[in-house]
Design a protein around this motif. Structure first.
Motif, short mmCIF file in Angstrom:
data_model
loop_
_atom_site.label_atom_id
_atom_site.label_comp_id
_atom_site.label_asym_id
_atom_site.label_seq_id
_atom_site.Cartn_x
_atom_site.Cartn_y
_atom_site.Cartn_z
N SER A 1 47.50 101.61 36.96
CA SER A 1 46.18 102.07 36.54
C SER A 1 45.10 101.09 36.98
N GLU B 1 53.03 100.85 34.52
CA GLU B 1 51.98 101.88 34.49
C GLU B 1 50.60 101.25 34.31
N ASP B 2 50.52 100.20 33.49
CA ASP B 2 49.24 99.50 33.32
C ASP B 2 48.77 98.89 34.65
N GLN B 3 49.68 98.26 35.38
CA GLN B 3 49.33 97.68 36.67
C GLN B 3 48.88 98.76 37.65
#
Length: 155
Positions: A22, A18-20
């Motif tokens: 975003s 999810e961080d990637q």
């Protein structure tokens, strides 16, 4: 060779964290704005600033997109790198604005696909799909071909 075959190991579409995802979304938004700035600069005759903007879009932003994208589709990642290089090369050659614009459209399409591959959302959409989405914005009788008009966020 010794008869050993190497198999490409890739991740599935949308397998990024999810961080990637975003980071990819925000970087692609920045790239879109930077490419628009680059086109304006080039059109105004400021080729040096346009080149810097094109380089910034790639080196400062697309590099962050490449990290998760390369594990999903390394060949496509290379293709996009070459598209960015082609745009910079055309700027250096002081090519006609139309050629720069077409190169930018290619990059924008690849940005859409990059985002789709990394986030796992959406579907590939033909130019006709773009026309259907925006056709209500034109007066009746206006003819718009998918080759002559591009919405900055859909191209």
């Amino acid at each position: 060779m010794s008869g050993i075959e190497l198999e490409k190991v890739t991740n599935e579409m949308g397998s990024a964290t999810e961080d990637q995802k975003s980071v990819v979304r925000s970087q692609i938004d920045f790239i879109r704005m930077t490419l628009q700035t680059m086109l304006s600069q080039y059109k105004e005759g400021n080729t040096q600033a346009a080149f810097v903007s094109a380089r910034t879009a790639y080196l400062d932003s697309y590099e962050h997109v490449e990290i998760p994208l390369r594990t999903i589709d390394p060949d496509f990642t290379l293709q996009v790198e070459l598209q960015f290089a082609e745009a910079r090369s055309l700027i250096n050659q002081k090519a006609d604005y139309d050629k720069i614009e077409q190169a930018t459209i290619s990059v924008r399409r690849s940005l859409d696909e990059s985002e789709r591959l990394v986030t796992g959302t959406g579907q590939a959409c033909s130019n006709n799909c773009v026309y259907i989405i925006v056709c209500g914005y034109f007066p009746r009788g206006t003819r718009v071909s998918s080759d002559s008009w591009r919405h900055p966020y859909l191209s």
